[in-house]
Design an enzyme around this catalytic site. Structure first.
Site, PDB file in Angstrom:
ATOM      1  N   GLY A  47       0.767  -1.240   0.000  1.00 15.71           N
ATOM      2  CA  GLY A  47       0.000   0.000   0.000  1.00 15.71           C
ATOM      3  C   GLY A  47       0.801   1.295   0.000  1.00 15.71           C
ATOM      4  CD  GLU A 102       1.761   0.955   6.986  1.00 18.94           C
ATOM      5  OE1 GLU A 102       1.473   1.222   5.812  1.00 18.94           O
ATOM      6  OE2 GLU A 102       1.518  -0.150   7.499  1.00 18.94           O
ATOM      7  CG  ASP A 106      -7.981   0.473   9.083  1.00 18.10           C
ATOM      8  OD1 ASP A 106      -8.738   0.153   9.998  1.00 18.10           O
ATOM      9  OD2 ASP A 106      -8.354   0.559   7.906  1.00 18.10           O
ATOM     10  CE  LYS A 134     -10.845   3.977   6.666  1.00 18.51           C
ATOM     11  NZ  LYS A 134     -11.231   2.698   6.026  1.00 18.51           N
ATOM     12  CG  PHE A 155     -13.851  -0.312   1.332  1.00 20.96           C
ATOM     13  CD1 PHE A 155     -12.691  -0.160   0.582  1.00 20.96           C
ATOM     14  CD2 PHE A 155     -14.139  -1.560   1.866  1.00 20.96           C
ATOM     15  CE1 PHE A 155     -11.830  -1.220   0.368  1.00 20.96           C
ATOM     16  CE2 PHE A 155     -13.279  -2.635   1.648  1.00 20.96           C
ATOM     17  CZ  PHE A 155     -12.127  -2.459   0.899  1.00 20.96           C
ATOM     18  NE  ARG A 168      -2.029  -2.906  -4.132  1.00 18.07           N
ATOM     19  CZ  ARG A 168      -2.179  -3.114  -2.814  1.00 18.07           C
ATOM     20  NH1 ARG A 168      -2.198  -2.102  -1.977  1.00 18.07           N
ATOM     21  NH2 ARG A 168      -2.318  -4.341  -2.344  1.00 18.07           N
TER      22      ARG A 168
HETATM   23  C1  PRP Z   1      -2.999  -1.869   4.879  1.00 13.75           C
HETATM   24  C2  PRP Z   1      -2.131  -0.634   4.975  1.00 13.75           C
HETATM   25  C3  PRP Z   1      -1.427  -0.786   6.285  1.00 13.75           C
HETATM   26  C4  PRP Z   1      -2.401  -1.572   7.114  1.00 13.75           C
HETATM   27  C5  PRP Z   1      -3.070  -0.652   8.071  1.00 13.75           C
HETATM   28  O1  PRP Z   1      -2.254  -2.893   4.314  1.00 13.75           O
HETATM   29  O2  PRP Z   1      -1.222  -0.556   3.920  1.00 13.75           O
HETATM   30  O3  PRP Z   1      -0.230  -1.511   6.145  1.00 13.75           O
HETATM   31  O4  PRP Z   1      -3.374  -2.140   6.228  1.00 13.75           O
HETATM   32  O5  PRP Z   1      -4.058  -1.350   8.784  1.00 13.75           O
HETATM   33  P1  PRP Z   1      -3.979  -1.562  10.356  1.00 13.75           P
HETATM   34  O6  PRP Z   1      -3.709  -0.211  10.973  1.00 13.75           O
HETATM   35  O7  PRP Z   1      -5.371  -2.047  10.660  1.00 13.75           O
HETATM   36  O8  PRP Z   1      -2.948  -2.556  10.663  1.00 13.75           O
HETATM   37  P2  PRP Z   1      -2.898  -4.262   3.782  1.00 13.75           P
HETATM   38  O9  PRP Z   1      -2.777  -5.297   4.845  1.00 13.75           O
HETATM   39  O10 PRP Z   1      -4.264  -3.976   3.236  1.00 13.75           O
HETATM   40  O11 PRP Z   1      -1.901  -4.677   2.607  1.00 13.75           O
HETATM   41  P3  PRP Z   1      -1.419  -3.799   1.332  1.00 13.75           P
HETATM   42  O12 PRP Z   1      -0.507  -2.740   1.876  1.00 13.75           O
HETATM   43  O13 PRP Z   1      -0.713  -4.769   0.461  1.00 13.75           O
HETATM   44  O14 PRP Z   1      -2.657  -3.204   0.695  1.00 13.75           O
END
Ligand code: PRP
Length: 182
Positions: A47, A102, A106, A134, A155, A168
């Protein structure tokens, strides 16, 4: 030419111009805070790859980069809160000034795991930077040294954020139509 993906989008939440302004602001803050140092920026695939690419071009001190890949903890499918390393760093961070980059904070599960993991490797300092936050979803408290834009509990996709690995490449952060993920 229209963007074919926009048919799945209900609204643009953060337009590219606003993202760019925020990335510039964070880059300038990091450049000030790390004057005379050579920080290492660590981002978690996938991400954060776009944010990382834009951020480093707004940093004016020398820096190095590395990437990690961690297993997604399942977003609702698993409840363990466990995160696993798929690809570790190539760099020894002992004694280095580390900045975790990051895309979004979330629940905070990923970041709290990473902070613990990297702190154990004895960096000189460890700071966390997240472009989006968030607050409605926080489960653990994470101190962000650099915090970008607060987003509502919707979302969102684009600027690196995906749904089922797609979207993305949207330049704006957009709200996905519920019918796409329901
Ligand atoms: C997403 C984002 C963060 C994480 C945040 O990655 O890139 O790394 O979730 O969420 P959290 O605060 O609840 O831990 P994801 O696992 O969707 O993988 P990606 O980066 O490959 O999209």
């Amino acid at each position: 030419m229209g963007n074919e993906m926009m048919k799945d989008i209900s609204s643009v939440l953060v337009p590219r111009e606003e993202i760019e302004k925020e990335v510039k602001r964070i880059g300038a803050a990091i450049s000030r805070d790390y004057a005379g140092k050579t920080p290492i920026l660590i981002s978690v695939l996938k991400g954060a790859f776009i944010f990382m690419a834009d951020l480093v071009r707004n940093i004016t001190v020398p820096c190095t980069l590395d990437f990690m890949s961690v297993s997604s903890y399942g977003k609702g499918t698993k409840t363990s809160g466990q995160v696993q390393i798929i690809k570790d760093l190539d760099t020894n961070i002992e004694g280095r000034d580390v900045i975790i980059v990051e895309d979004i904070l979330d629940s905070g599960v990923t970041l709290s795991y990473l902070i613990r993991l990297l702190q154990a490797r004895r960096p000189a300092s460890l700071a966390v930077c997240a472009l989006f936050d968030k607050p409605a979803r926080h489960k653990v408290e994470i101190r962000l040294a650099y915090k970008g834009i607060e987003v509502p509990n919707e979302f969102i996709v684009g600027y690196g954020l995906d749904y089922a690995e797609k979207y993305r490449n949207l330049p704006d952060v957009c709200v996905l139509k519920p019918e796409i993920y329901e």
